[in-house]
Design a protein around this motif. Sequence first.
Motif, mmCIF file in Angstrom:
data_model
loop_
_atom_site.group_PDB
_atom_site.id
_atom_site.type_symbol
_atom_site.label_atom_id
_atom_site.label_comp_id
_atom_site.label_asym_id
_atom_site.label_seq_id
_atom_site.Cartn_x
_atom_site.Cartn_y
_atom_site.Cartn_z
ATOM 1 N N GLN A 346 0.841 -1.207 0.000
ATOM 2 C CA GLN A 346 0.000 0.000 0.000
ATOM 3 C C GLN A 346 0.867 1.243 0.000
ATOM 4 O O GLN A 346 0.632 2.177 -0.758
ATOM 5 N N GLN A 347 1.876 1.259 0.873
ATOM 6 C CA GLN A 347 2.729 2.446 0.879
ATOM 7 C C GLN A 347 3.547 2.511 -0.405
ATOM 8 O O GLN A 347 3.638 3.552 -1.050
ATOM 9 N N GLN A 348 4.134 1.349 -0.765
ATOM 10 C CA GLN A 348 5.001 1.343 -1.938
ATOM 11 C C GLN A 348 4.260 1.863 -3.168
ATOM 12 O O GLN A 348 4.782 2.673 -3.935
ATOM 13 N N ASP A 349 3.034 1.440 -3.351
ATOM 14 C CA ASP A 349 2.300 1.770 -4.564
ATOM 15 C C ASP A 349 1.510 3.076 -4.420
ATOM 16 O O ASP A 349 1.602 3.978 -5.255
ATOM 17 N N MET A 350 0.764 3.200 -3.326
ATOM 18 C CA MET A 350 -0.150 4.345 -3.218
ATOM 19 C C MET A 350 0.579 5.652 -2.900
ATOM 20 O O MET A 350 0.157 6.723 -3.311
ATOM 21 N N GLU A 351 1.678 5.563 -2.138
ATOM 22 C CA GLU A 351 2.448 6.784 -1.890
ATOM 23 C C GLU A 351 3.227 7.149 -3.157
ATOM 24 O O GLU A 351 3.529 8.320 -3.388
ATOM 25 N N SER A 352 3.533 6.148 -3.979
ATOM 26 C CA SER A 352 4.296 6.414 -5.205
ATOM 27 C C SER A 352 3.410 6.963 -6.317
ATOM 28 O O SER A 352 3.724 7.984 -6.932
ATOM 29 N N GLU A 486 8.243 -3.225 -6.780
ATOM 30 C CA GLU A 486 8.853 -1.890 -6.920
ATOM 31 C C GLU A 486 8.918 -1.490 -8.398
ATOM 32 O O GLU A 486 8.576 -0.367 -8.766
ATOM 33 N N HIS A 487 9.370 -2.439 -9.218
ATOM 34 C CA HIS A 487 9.523 -2.094 -10.637
ATOM 35 C C HIS A 487 8.173 -1.985 -11.339
ATOM 36 O O HIS A 487 8.022 -1.216 -12.285
ATOM 37 N N LYS A 488 7.205 -2.737 -10.852
ATOM 38 C CA LYS A 488 5.853 -2.605 -11.403
ATOM 39 C C LYS A 488 5.361 -1.156 -11.187
ATOM 40 O O LYS A 488 4.799 -0.530 -12.080
ATOM 41 N N VAL A 489 5.604 -0.654 -9.982
ATOM 42 C CA VAL A 489 5.206 0.723 -9.659
ATOM 43 C C VAL A 489 5.934 1.712 -10.580
ATOM 44 O O VAL A 489 5.342 2.680 -11.068
ATOM 45 N N PHE A 490 7.193 1.442 -10.847
ATOM 46 C CA PHE A 490 7.971 2.303 -11.747
ATOM 47 C C PHE A 490 7.350 2.309 -13.151
ATOM 48 O O PHE A 490 7.195 3.357 -13.783
ATOM 49 N N VAL A 491 7.003 1.111 -13.626
ATOM 50 C CA VAL A 491 6.409 0.994 -14.974
ATOM 51 C C VAL A 491 5.134 1.825 -15.037
ATOM 52 O O VAL A 491 4.919 2.615 -15.974
ATOM 53 N N GLN A 492 4.302 1.689 -14.042
ATOM 54 C CA GLN A 492 3.030 2.409 -14.073
ATOM 55 C C GLN A 492 3.238 3.919 -13.941
ATOM 56 O O GLN A 492 2.596 4.705 -14.632
#
Length: 548
Positions: A346-352, A486-492
């Motif tokens: 949640q933090q990794q994705d939603m804060e990003s 982490e990299h999935k979040v970067f891609v998005q």
Amino acid sequence: MATSRKTLLNSLMKHKKRLDEQPMRVQFALDPNRFKRYSASASDLLLDYSKNRIDEPTMAALFDLARAVDLEGHRKAMWAGKHINVTEDRAVMHMALRYQGDKPVKIDGRDVMPDVRAVLAAMKSFTGQVRDGSIRGSTGEAFTDIVNIGIGGSDLGPVMATLALAPYTRADLRLHYVSNVDGAHLHDTLKGLDPKRTMFIIASKTFTTDETMTNASSARGWIASALGEAAVTDHFAALSTNLAACDAFGIKSDRIFGFWDWVGGRYSVWSAIGLPVALAVGFDNFEAFLKGAYDMDQHFLKTKLERNLPVIMGLLGVWYRNAWGFATHAVLPYDQRLSRFPAYLQQQDMESNGKSVDLEGKPLAIDSGPVIWGEPGTNGQHAFYQLIHQGTSVIPADFLIAANPHEQMAPHHEKLVANVFAQSEALMLGKSKEEVVAELTAQGLDKAAIKALTPHKMFPGNRPSNTLIYPKLTPEMLGSLVALYEHKVFVQGTVWNVNSYDQWGVELGKQLAKALLPKVLGTAANEGNDASTKGLLAHYHKLRGMAE
Ligand code: F6P
């Protein structure tokens, strides 16, 4: 002018239209190779993404989209140490913390690897000595309890990893995590602990976060009142980029473990912030965790987009968010030890990616990050899966499962596996009217009962999911899984053109809390706020027996 994100994403709609008319169960019936076609692996980790609303033209369009937004160029820029965190003018280089090669990793022209290795060496020495009892408390007793005080990225990653790696921990060295400023958290953690055998780790990138500093100060008081002020240095360590503030707190220089501004809080579990994990599982296992993440980095860097796990998962998320309008994404580990993995993500994705302006500060014309949530299976099945199966919202989900459990307790794991496979199958297949009627008829129900019950027993199906399956939840595999996300979040973030590495959205609440504190305490007049806040303050004062 480059094609806008909105136009690029709109071009996906024709694929949605086609797939709207061809549910997954039809596609599975037509294509016996669908699993093979839509699965990919990174070393031991297999991603089955065949139970998604996709076909070949859709996947091709998604990879075209990735190329149109120059995903590969952006990835290269991140790895080259460019300041892709534009609002804070910082590089994003948490990958250096787990780098296993021997090339320099440069940020602003300087190789950061000697510093990274020096901190790792200090962590190795310190954790080894605490674990073997050569570092002891002020009265000469070995430490049995370590309390990590931190919040957000200085808490969620270490908690998640410590729980995930429980089979690698020792019963005589217990890790505790205190994050909430709610005194109950610290109080209940300290209940039953012996100050003589307790060490505190203050984990804070900035060493200014109010929750952490408040808890740290109370913990300091707890040690000082039990063992005397002089004992503080023996019972505290710190993990931070703000070395001066650690020093001012009274922490010995050889117990301060540093990191750098190019490590975002939510990407910091690989840094000194991982020290409690290394204490819990031993440094060798912590190194294996880093190695697993490095392997995923190499996969992300070197594998072509069409076989690249973070790219595939990232693009599928974009597909559902922007073409289908699905607002949430569930992460459902069939692994009790990954119980905090969804919270960590949640933090990794939603804060990003919870952003509504693009890199240039212009309002986004498209939707960005979804709500991420989840709980371990099978517990979720008896709670919220009803909505996932039959609710009006479609919720794409990731299922995670290890082939081998740590415990030899047949048939527990076999049942867990049967359940996770059953869930993705049920979500995909659903249950048609004809199937329900046939089932109820076979049960001998009369026509009226069948008519009444049928709509309630039908499942729409065609509900998407990914399944990640791996041999065992080892430190290495955990590292790979975390880096994958982490990299999935970067891609998005790249597709949405947002800065995935700042978090200004958490500031306003902090500022207002600071301003409200004197009013809560009653040292400032209850005025100047909106009527609701004012009313709540007045009622709070009444409940606390304070004069208005
Ligand atoms: O929630 C905002 C945030 O800045 C996070 O990004 C960070 O992980 C957390 O607060 C804790 O910050 P620090 O490690 O500086 O105490």
